[in-house]
Enzyme design. Structure first.
Site, PDB file in Angstrom:
ATOM      1  N   LYS A   1       0.852  -1.193   0.000  1.00 20.32           N
ATOM      2  CA  LYS A   1       0.000   0.000   0.000  1.00 20.32           C
ATOM      3  C   LYS A   1       0.891   1.247   0.000  1.00 20.32           C
ATOM      4  CE  LYS A   1      -4.325   1.417   2.071  1.00 20.32           C
ATOM      5  NZ  LYS A   1      -5.512   1.017   2.782  1.00 20.32           N
TER       6      LYS A   1
ATOM      7  N   GLU B   1     -20.122  -4.247   9.464  1.00 21.53           N
ATOM      8  CA  GLU B   1     -21.050  -3.396  10.199  1.00 21.53           C
ATOM      9  C   GLU B   1     -22.198  -4.207  10.791  1.00 21.53           C
ATOM     10  OE1 GLU B   1     -19.856  -2.712   7.138  1.00 21.53           O
ATOM     11  OE2 GLU B   1     -18.706  -0.864   7.446  1.00 21.53           O
TER      12      GLU B   1
ATOM     13  N   ARG C   1     -25.806  -0.473   5.882  1.00 26.32           N
ATOM     14  CA  ARG C   1     -25.634  -1.910   5.688  1.00 26.32           C
ATOM     15  C   ARG C   1     -26.168  -2.716   6.878  1.00 26.32           C
ATOM     16  NH1 ARG C   1     -20.480  -4.058   2.529  1.00 26.32           N
ATOM     17  NH2 ARG C   1     -21.626  -3.174   0.795  1.00 26.32           N
TER      18      ARG C   1
HETATM   19  C1  LIG Z   1     -19.263  -1.045   3.931  1.00 27.53           C
HETATM   20  C2  LIG Z   1     -18.039  -0.193   4.056  1.00 27.53           C
HETATM   21  N1  LIG Z   1     -17.484  -0.014   5.267  1.00 27.53           N
HETATM   22  C3  LIG Z   1     -16.391   0.756   5.398  1.00 27.53           C
HETATM   23  C4  LIG Z   1     -15.818   1.350   4.309  1.00 27.53           C
HETATM   24  C5  LIG Z   1     -14.623   2.291   4.472  1.00 27.53           C
HETATM   25  N2  LIG Z   1     -13.439   1.751   3.804  1.00 27.53           N
HETATM   26  C6  LIG Z   1     -13.059   2.168   2.588  1.00 27.53           C
HETATM   27  S1  LIG Z   1     -11.716   1.389   2.038  1.00 27.53           S
HETATM   28  C7  LIG Z   1     -11.585   0.492   3.447  1.00 27.53           C
HETATM   29  C8  LIG Z   1     -10.464  -0.471   3.602  1.00 27.53           C
HETATM   30  C9  LIG Z   1     -10.437  -1.438   2.509  1.00 27.53           C
HETATM   31  O1  LIG Z   1      -9.324  -2.250   2.661  1.00 27.53           O
HETATM   32  P1  LIG Z   1      -8.870  -3.133   1.443  1.00 27.53           P
HETATM   33  O2  LIG Z   1     -10.036  -3.738   0.791  1.00 27.53           O
HETATM   34  O3  LIG Z   1      -7.812  -4.064   1.939  1.00 27.53           O
HETATM   35  O4  LIG Z   1      -8.266  -2.105   0.411  1.00 27.53           O
HETATM   36  P2  LIG Z   1      -6.913  -1.248   0.489  1.00 27.53           P
HETATM   37  O5  LIG Z   1      -7.351   0.147   0.800  1.00 27.53           O
HETATM   38  O6  LIG Z   1      -6.032  -1.827   1.536  1.00 27.53           O
HETATM   39  O7  LIG Z   1      -6.335  -1.358  -0.863  1.00 27.53           O
HETATM   40  C10 LIG Z   1     -12.604   0.809   4.333  1.00 27.53           C
HETATM   41  C11 LIG Z   1     -12.770   0.235   5.675  1.00 27.53           C
HETATM   42  C12 LIG Z   1     -16.441   1.143   3.061  1.00 27.53           C
HETATM   43  N3  LIG Z   1     -15.983   1.716   1.930  1.00 27.53           N
HETATM   44  N4  LIG Z   1     -17.531   0.363   2.966  1.00 27.53           N
END
Ligand SMILES: Cc1ncc(C[n+]2csc(CCOP(=O)(O)OP(=O)(O)O)c2C)c(N)n1
Length: 626
Positions: A282, A369, A397
């Site tokens: 990342k 959630e 959600r």
């Molecule tokens: C339902 C929901 N909950 C929380 C989020 C906030 N959120 C956006 S990206 C993320 C982390 C995602 O991690 P990952 O899939 O590993 O992607 P990375 O950013 O590490 O590439 C979160 C918690 C969201 N977009 N949707």
């Protein structure tokens, strides 16, 4: 000429030599870094998938083959490669490119996203549609390890594995959600990476590989080469994914073009559900983001050289999030029943402040959630007082869990809905403008919205005096800079507050609308000769019935302002109140969000366009008042 200038769409990319691709990746990274430094955005996730994105478009025949991004916050390189490089400077600006894939922006954006963990379900749906409609296409979901923690993703794997249709899931594993990833699946992926699974299986890599149809010896050689540059690269038998019906390929290095391209070419010939486990870093390629990927997950403008935010001359007031975190920590110190719950957003919600002091009473459930809310219900059913901090938009959600598991049993769970109202540049997937509607209809719910950060702390304290579910919704960003009272005080349930007297009309304002309503009332009085009473309707449910009755009897004009959709919102509740009691003497004008999705833009601009700033409030009163 820059390589990027030659690429109008992925067909132009496919004529480049593999040796040229690292230069292209560097150009894309510079464009992303410069643009996000100016406009803000999701930096670290997008930087981590530059090679992966190039390789996907290089091998697969997009747009015929479908790339389905999860969350979509990592799709900047995808946007740049699919005809949007010239417009990339407008990213997240009003009228400009969205920060997320959008079908009406490009045919390469196959599905609108913003909330996580939808990609495998959506891609499976597309694969099934292709089969039924007899279309030839590859369907590829790209999902992060964080997004893989959600129930929805597991549900989709479970179904896809049993259907045995052609579907590729690229698991982009950077070991991070926004913060470090959590949970047993994350630990499992980590075990694969660090070798305990790999080593156990390495001895028969070759026999497994050569048994895969159409892969054979060359793939094995490629694997061996990758193995030299990377800790473990095998196709182990018996991963969880294999047991679910997927062919598992990986883990493989996600920044090496040769490996990525050869692997994609090989799996392009495989049938059935395939899970390709790709390991990325990342923030890759930008020092400050590599060092602190959580900080650079979603950022405001910053200086490229240092990675720091530009210095602001004035000290800004504390954010609502900070006040929430500090108050929760204080309440936890006073009351040992208090626990904190976050769904993968300990920093964004402020729950991490409590975790520093009370690590054993804070739970990060991952992007889950629904589970977080029901777990809180379980805790509350046994005497704890859980505070569940989830952004308004993501609480959508967990609607059934709020209704069925919390409210039906009247359990004292406090839902802390940060980022309520318009959130700005993230746009319609992230605006928290539905919560008053989806919560107000649920029996037993108490709903509050503070007029400022001082009131937020009192509301959080008050929830401990209420024996049932409570939701508090508060806006993104800084508070108003008001004085913070030292002692918490209880705000009697269902009590409103008259903030300014006025004989001509009454303004009923909710949360973020209270401050601009006061400004507007001041101008209406001094410049327009209209005296408005302003009421802080801090309880959206239950109402202050006595005060509302008086307002409805004493004023001919009742103006309502709320940063929520009008449908089912606070104003709708006032009309229901009037109808139930046959109180029709007043004329009611409701201003909230219209029945359409509001686009992205700055919060100030959006509030202005919606008529929810002081200018709009004054205008609205003058438009109707006679
Ligand atoms: C339902 C929901 N909950 C929380 C989020 C906030 N959120 C956006 S990206 C993320 C982390 C995602 O991690 P990952 O899939 O590993 O992607 P990375 O950013 O590490 O590439 C979160 C918690 C969201 N977009 N949707």
């Amino acid at each position: 000429m820059k390589l990027l200038e030659k690429i109008q769409d992925p067909a132009d990319l496919r004529v480049l030599r593999i040796e040229d691709l690292p230069h292209l990746a560097a150009e894309i990274r510079s464009l992303i870094i410069e643009t996000v430094a100016r406009n803000g955005g999701h930096l670290a996730s997008s930087l981590g998938v530059v090679e992966l994105t190039i390789a996907l478009h290089y091998v697969f025949s997009t747009p015929r083959d479908l790339l389905v991004w999860d969350v979509g916050h990592q799709a900047y390189a995808h946007k740049i490669l699919t005809g949007r490089a010239q417009r990339f400077a407008t990213l997240r600006q009003a009228g400009g490119l969205s920060g997320f894939p959008k079908r009406d922006e490009s045919e390469y954006d196959t599905f609108d996203v913003g909330h996580s963990s939808t990609s495998i379900s959506a891609a499976l749906g597309m694969a099934l549609a292709a089969e039924q409609l007899k279309k030839r296409q590859r369907t590829i979901a790209i999902i992060g390890d964080g997004s893989m923690t959600a129930g929805l993703a597991f549900e989709a794997l479970n179904h896809a594995g049993s259907l045995d249709r052609d579907l590729i899931v690229v698991l982009n594993d950077n070991e991070m959600s926004i913060s470090p990833n959590v949970g047993a699946m994350s630990a499992y992926l980590n075990r694969i990476l660090t070798g305990s699974t790999v080593n156990r299986l390495r001895h028969d890599v070759k026999s497994v590989l050569t048994n895969i149809p159409r892969v054979g010896e060359s793939f094995f050689k490629m694997v061996k080469r990758a193995e030299e540059s990377f800790k473990g690269f095998v196709i182990p038998d018996g991963t969880v994914f294999e047991d679910l019906g997927f062919q598992y390929v990986g883990p493989m290095p996600g920044h090496d073009f040769v490996t990525l391209i050869e692997t994609f070419e090989n799996i392009n010939h495989l049938d059935g559900p395939i899970l390709l486990h790709v390991v990325t870093k990342k923030g890759k390629g930008y020092g400050p983001a590599e060092v602190d990927p959580a900080l650079f997950h979603g950022v405001g403008p910053f200086e490229v050289a240092s990675g720091r935010k530009p210095d602001s001359p004035e000290k800004s007031p504390p954010s609502y999030t900070f006040v929430f975190g500090r108050t929760l920590t204080a309440l936890a110190a006073q009351d040992e029943r208090v626990v904190g719950i976050t769904a993968a957003m300990p920093a964004g919600t402020g729950v991490e402040m409590m975790a520093e002091k009370f690590p054993d009473r804070v739970y990060d459930v991952g992007i889950a959630e629904q589970h977080g809310v029901t777990m809180a219900a379980g805790m509350a059913s046994r005497g704890l007082r859980p505070f569940v901090a989830i952004y308004s938009t993501f609480m959508q959600r967990a609607f059934d869990q709020v209704l069925h598991d919390v409210a039906l049993q009247n359990l004292p769970v406090t839902l802390c809905l940060d980022r309520a109202g318009v959130v700005g540049e993230d746009g319609p997937t992230h605006h928290g403008t539905f919560d008053l509607s989806y919560l107000r209809m649920i029996p037993n719910m108490t709903i509050m919205a503070p007029k400022d950060e001082n009131e937020l702390q009192h509301m959080l304290f008050t929830t401990l005096k209420i024996d049932g579910p409570v939701a508090i919704r508060y806006p993104r960003g800084n508070g108003l800079g008001v004085a913070m009272e030292k002692e918490f005080k209880e705000l009697p349930r269902g009590s409103w507050e008259v903030l300014r007297p006025g004989r001509d009309a009454v303004i009923l304002a909710v949360g973020s609308c209270v401050a601009p309503a006061l400004v507007a009332a001041g101008q209406l009085a001094s410049e327009d000769g209209v005296e408005c009473q302003v009421v802080n309707c801090r309880y959206v449910k239950p109402f202050d019935e006595e005060l509302l009755r008086t307002c409805l009897k004493e004023y001919k004009w009742v103006f309502i302002f709320e940063e929520n959709v009008v449908a089912g919102g606070f104003g709708g509740g006032v009309l229901e109140f009037m109808a139930a009691r046959n109180l029709w003497s007043a004329r009611v004008v409701i201003t909230g969000l219209p029945d359409r999705f509001v686009p992205h833009g700055t919060p100030a601009q959006l509030r202005h366009d919606l008529g929810l700033d002081s200018v709009g409030i004054r205008k609205k009163v003058l438009e109707y008042y006679q």
